[in-house]
Write a protein that holds these residues in place. Structure first.
Motif, PDB file in Angstrom:
ATOM      1  N   GLU A 160      46.023 -22.900  -8.114  1.00 57.79           N
ATOM      2  CA  GLU A 160      46.042 -24.271  -7.926  1.00 57.79           C
ATOM      3  C   GLU A 160      44.714 -24.658  -7.202  1.00 57.79           C
ATOM      4  OE1 GLU A 160      49.048 -26.695  -4.937  1.00 57.79           O
ATOM      5  OE2 GLU A 160      49.436 -24.786  -5.509  1.00 57.79           O
ATOM      6  N   THR A 161      44.304 -25.832  -7.480  1.00 54.13           N
ATOM      7  CA  THR A 161      43.146 -26.354  -6.805  1.00 54.13           C
ATOM      8  C   THR A 161      43.381 -26.909  -5.541  1.00 54.13           C
ATOM      9  OG1 THR A 161      42.011 -27.127  -9.050  1.00 54.13           O
ATOM     10  CG2 THR A 161      41.148 -27.740  -7.135  1.00 54.13           C
ATOM     11  N   CYS A 162      42.761 -26.493  -4.578  1.00 52.47           N
ATOM     12  CA  CYS A 162      43.195 -27.065  -3.159  1.00 52.47           C
ATOM     13  C   CYS A 162      41.873 -27.914  -2.715  1.00 52.47           C
ATOM     14  CB  CYS A 162      43.387 -25.731  -2.176  1.00 52.47           C
ATOM     15  SG  CYS A 162      42.166 -24.484  -1.828  1.00 52.47           S
ATOM     16  N   TYR A 163      40.809 -27.837  -3.361  1.00 53.68           N
ATOM     17  CA  TYR A 163      39.799 -28.666  -2.905  1.00 53.68           C
ATOM     18  C   TYR A 163      38.664 -28.792  -4.161  1.00 53.68           C
ATOM     19  CZ  TYR A 163      35.987 -31.126  -0.342  1.00 53.68           C
ATOM     20  OH  TYR A 163      35.192 -31.929  -0.040  1.00 53.68           O
ATOM     21  N   SER A 164      38.217 -29.932  -4.222  1.00 49.39           N
ATOM     22  CA  SER A 164      37.270 -30.205  -5.392  1.00 49.39           C
ATOM     23  C   SER A 164      36.401 -31.280  -4.849  1.00 49.39           C
ATOM     24  CB  SER A 164      37.885 -30.666  -6.606  1.00 49.39           C
ATOM     25  OG  SER A 164      37.180 -30.952  -7.661  1.00 49.39           O
ATOM     26  N   PHE A 165      34.905 -31.497  -5.401  1.00 51.88           N
ATOM     27  CA  PHE A 165      33.980 -32.535  -4.762  1.00 51.88           C
ATOM     28  C   PHE A 165      33.115 -32.427  -6.113  1.00 51.88           C
ATOM     29  CE2 PHE A 165      30.072 -34.127  -3.351  1.00 51.88           C
ATOM     30  CZ  PHE A 165      30.707 -35.156  -2.526  1.00 51.88           C
ATOM     31  N   ARG A 166      32.897 -33.631  -6.708  1.00 51.40           N
ATOM     32  CA  ARG A 166      32.246 -33.908  -7.708  1.00 51.40           C
ATOM     33  C   ARG A 166      31.320 -35.340  -7.607  1.00 51.40           C
ATOM     34  NH1 ARG A 166      34.555 -35.112 -13.433  1.00 51.40           N
ATOM     35  NH2 ARG A 166      34.755 -37.330 -12.502  1.00 51.40           N
ATOM     36  N   LEU A 167      30.073 -35.123  -7.872  1.00 53.38           N
ATOM     37  CA  LEU A 167      29.234 -36.397  -7.866  1.00 53.38           C
ATOM     38  C   LEU A 167      29.614 -36.983  -8.866  1.00 53.38           C
ATOM     39  CD1 LEU A 167      25.794 -35.071  -6.269  1.00 53.38           C
ATOM     40  CD2 LEU A 167      27.690 -36.483  -5.083  1.00 53.38           C
ATOM     41  N   LEU A 176      33.827 -38.206  -6.216  1.00 53.96           N
ATOM     42  CA  LEU A 176      35.311 -37.898  -6.296  1.00 53.96           C
ATOM     43  C   LEU A 176      35.709 -36.555  -5.647  1.00 53.96           C
ATOM     44  CD1 LEU A 176      38.263 -38.408  -7.767  1.00 53.96           C
ATOM     45  CD2 LEU A 176      37.242 -36.915  -9.567  1.00 53.96           C
ATOM     46  N   ARG A 177      36.559 -36.867  -4.619  1.00 53.41           N
ATOM     47  CA  ARG A 177      37.008 -35.682  -3.696  1.00 53.41           C
ATOM     48  C   ARG A 177      38.400 -35.648  -3.882  1.00 53.41           C
ATOM     49  NH1 ARG A 177      38.670 -35.665   1.517  1.00 53.41           N
ATOM     50  NH2 ARG A 177      38.115 -33.930   2.551  1.00 53.41           N
ATOM     51  N   MET A 178      38.814 -34.222  -3.787  1.00 50.04           N
ATOM     52  CA  MET A 178      40.424 -33.922  -3.898  1.00 50.04           C
ATOM     53  C   MET A 178      40.432 -32.891  -2.745  1.00 50.04           C
ATOM     54  SD  MET A 178      43.283 -32.054  -4.451  1.00 50.04           S
ATOM     55  CE  MET A 178      42.752 -30.524  -5.462  1.00 50.04           C
ATOM     56  N   ALA A 179      41.506 -33.134  -1.930  1.00 50.85           N
ATOM     57  CA  ALA A 179      41.760 -32.116  -0.993  1.00 50.85           C
ATOM     58  C   ALA A 179      43.419 -32.103  -0.811  1.00 50.85           C
ATOM     59  CB  ALA A 179      41.379 -32.702   0.394  1.00 50.85           C
ATOM     60  N   TYR A 180      43.598 -30.570  -0.676  1.00 47.43           N
ATOM     61  CA  TYR A 180      45.008 -30.363  -0.742  1.00 47.43           C
ATOM     62  C   TYR A 180      45.897 -31.201   0.313  1.00 47.43           C
ATOM     63  CZ  TYR A 180      49.201 -27.387  -1.160  1.00 47.43           C
ATOM     64  OH  TYR A 180      50.498 -27.124  -1.580  1.00 47.43           O
ATOM     65  N   PRO A 181      46.913 -31.822  -0.244  1.00 42.82           N
ATOM     66  CA  PRO A 181      47.837 -31.474  -1.198  1.00 42.82           C
ATOM     67  C   PRO A 181      47.671 -32.516  -2.242  1.00 42.82           C
ATOM     68  CG  PRO A 181      49.147 -32.625   0.399  1.00 42.82           C
ATOM     69  CD  PRO A 181      47.756 -32.426   0.968  1.00 42.82           C
ATOM     70  N   ASN A 182      46.638 -32.566  -2.992  1.00 36.71           N
ATOM     71  CA  ASN A 182      46.424 -33.373  -4.305  1.00 36.71           C
ATOM     72  C   ASN A 182      46.010 -34.809  -3.948  1.00 36.71           C
ATOM     73  OD1 ASN A 182      46.458 -31.099  -5.551  1.00 36.71           O
ATOM     74  ND2 ASN A 182      48.785 -31.094  -5.880  1.00 36.71           N
ATOM     75  N   LYS A 183      45.350 -34.983  -3.044  1.00 34.16           N
ATOM     76  CA  LYS A 183      45.147 -36.500  -2.442  1.00 34.16           C
ATOM     77  C   LYS A 183      43.533 -36.983  -3.350  1.00 34.16           C
ATOM     78  CE  LYS A 183      43.822 -38.778   1.296  1.00 34.16           C
ATOM     79  NZ  LYS A 183      44.440 -39.096   2.510  1.00 34.16           N
ATOM     80  N   TYR A 184      43.546 -37.486  -4.246  1.00 31.25           N
ATOM     81  CA  TYR A 184      41.923 -37.930  -4.661  1.00 31.25           C
ATOM     82  C   TYR A 184      41.449 -39.235  -4.195  1.00 31.25           C
ATOM     83  CZ  TYR A 184      42.884 -34.377  -8.360  1.00 31.25           C
ATOM     84  OH  TYR A 184      43.299 -33.356  -9.032  1.00 31.25           O
ATOM     85  N   GLU A 185      40.073 -39.188  -3.750  1.00 31.32           N
ATOM     86  CA  GLU A 185      39.599 -39.848  -3.154  1.00 31.32           C
ATOM     87  C   GLU A 185      38.267 -40.137  -3.991  1.00 31.32           C
ATOM     88  OE1 GLU A 185      40.876 -38.808   1.400  1.00 31.32           O
ATOM     89  OE2 GLU A 185      38.962 -38.121   0.630  1.00 31.32           O
ATOM     90  N   ILE A 186      38.076 -41.538  -3.773  1.00 35.01           N
ATOM     91  CA  ILE A 186      36.588 -42.124  -4.573  1.00 35.01           C
ATOM     92  C   ILE A 186      35.738 -42.684  -3.665  1.00 35.01           C
ATOM     93  CG2 ILE A 186      35.634 -43.564  -6.515  1.00 35.01           C
ATOM     94  CD1 ILE A 186      38.258 -43.185  -8.047  1.00 35.01           C
ATOM     95  N   TYR A 187      34.483 -42.330  -3.653  1.00 36.19           N
ATOM     96  CA  TYR A 187      33.611 -43.026  -2.570  1.00 36.19           C
ATOM     97  C   TYR A 187      32.411 -43.478  -3.661  1.00 36.19           C
ATOM     98  CZ  TYR A 187      35.993 -39.944   0.760  1.00 36.19           C
ATOM     99  OH  TYR A 187      36.778 -39.571   1.922  1.00 36.19           O
ATOM    100  N   ARG A 188      32.070 -44.696  -3.023  1.00 33.01           N
ATOM    101  CA  ARG A 188      30.891 -45.156  -3.349  1.00 33.01           C
ATOM    102  C   ARG A 188      29.557 -44.989  -2.544  1.00 33.01           C
ATOM    103  NH1 ARG A 188      30.164 -50.026  -6.314  1.00 33.01           N
ATOM    104  NH2 ARG A 188      32.408 -50.429  -5.781  1.00 33.01           N
ATOM    105  N   ARG A 189      28.381 -44.487  -3.145  1.00 37.16           N
ATOM    106  CA  ARG A 189      27.358 -44.264  -2.478  1.00 37.16           C
ATOM    107  C   ARG A 189      26.563 -45.582  -1.887  1.00 37.16           C
ATOM    108  NH1 ARG A 189      21.947 -43.786  -4.564  1.00 37.16           N
ATOM    109  NH2 ARG A 189      20.461 -43.047  -3.113  1.00 37.16           N
ATOM    110  N   VAL A 190      26.300 -45.672  -0.775  1.00 36.79           N
ATOM    111  CA  VAL A 190      25.585 -47.129  -0.236  1.00 36.79           C
ATOM    112  C   VAL A 190      24.348 -46.690   0.227  1.00 36.79           C
ATOM    113  CG1 VAL A 190      25.750 -48.901   1.303  1.00 36.79           C
ATOM    114  CG2 VAL A 190      27.965 -48.099  -0.131  1.00 36.79           C
ATOM    115  N   ASP A 191      23.069 -47.152   0.036  1.00 38.95           N
ATOM    116  CA  ASP A 191      21.936 -46.811   0.545  1.00 38.95           C
ATOM    117  C   ASP A 191      21.771 -47.775   1.900  1.00 38.95           C
ATOM    118  OD1 ASP A 191      20.981 -45.220  -1.300  1.00 38.95           O
ATOM    119  OD2 ASP A 191      20.463 -46.885  -2.723  1.00 38.95           O
TER     120      ASP A 191
END
Length: 182
Positions: A114-121, A135-150
């Motif tokens: 079971e994946t408990c943490y994932s981080f992908r650019l 794209l970040r996932m932290a247990y218990p399976n909540k995925y979050e999308i982040y925008r890069r801002v300069d």
């Protein structure tokens, strides 16, 4: 991986074990007391071990690590086995041919963790530059999308733009960056 003259590790991990062995584990005798560095296999499992952390276990051409991992997890019983950056996809045998015997069982075992943490650019399609977000996932399976801002000072920050309970599809990710809800 392997034995005798055939022992070795993938090139990208070369030196990792030496690095861990040379680390300063503190003045309290951590190494050899509650931290042990070993190999993957049932023979590495002791009764007093509480958990096992396998750093970058991966199949190599001509050598499948799945059988050694299965033996280790069976010997570990209900104790946690944590995989950090695993790469358990099927690899061809030394003759360049995929091993078909037991393939379904190997893939099913690899998928049993079971994946408990994932981080992908995230990048723009077809490129690795510039970074669009993450794209970040932290247990218990909540995925979050982040925008890069300069920022004006030349630094960057990541701003949360969407959350998902299940892994978002490429369309979900595109919609989040365009500001649309699905």
């Amino acid at each position: 991986m392997g034995q005798g003259a055939f022992a070795g590790i993938p090139l990208q991990l070369a030196g990792t074990r030496k690095f861990l062995e040379f680390m300063d584990w503190g003045d309290y005798g951590a190494k050899g007391t509650f931290i042990n560095i070993g190999a993957v296999g049932a023979s590495e499992v002791d009764k007093q071990d509480d958990m096992f952390i396998l750093i970058a276990p991966q199949n190599a051409v001509g050598n499948c690590i799945i059988d050694d991992m299965r033996a280790m997890t069976d010997a570990a019983g209900d104790r946690p086995v944590i995989l950090v950056n695993p790469r358990l996809k099927d690899m061809p045998g030394s003759s360049g041919v995929m091993q078909t015997m037991g393939r379904d069982m190997r893939l099913k075992y690899a998928a049993s963790f079971e994946t408990c943490y994932s981080f992908r650019l995230l990048y723009y399609a077809g490129s690795f530059y510039p970074i669009m977000g993450a794209l970040r996932m932290a247990y218990p399976n909540k995925y979050e999308i982040y925008r890069r801002v300069d920022e004006p000072n030349g630094k960057e920050k990541y701003v949360l733009i969407a959350e998902f309970t299940d892994k978002p599809t490429p369309d979900d990710i595109t919609s989040a960056f365009k500001g649309r809800k699905k």
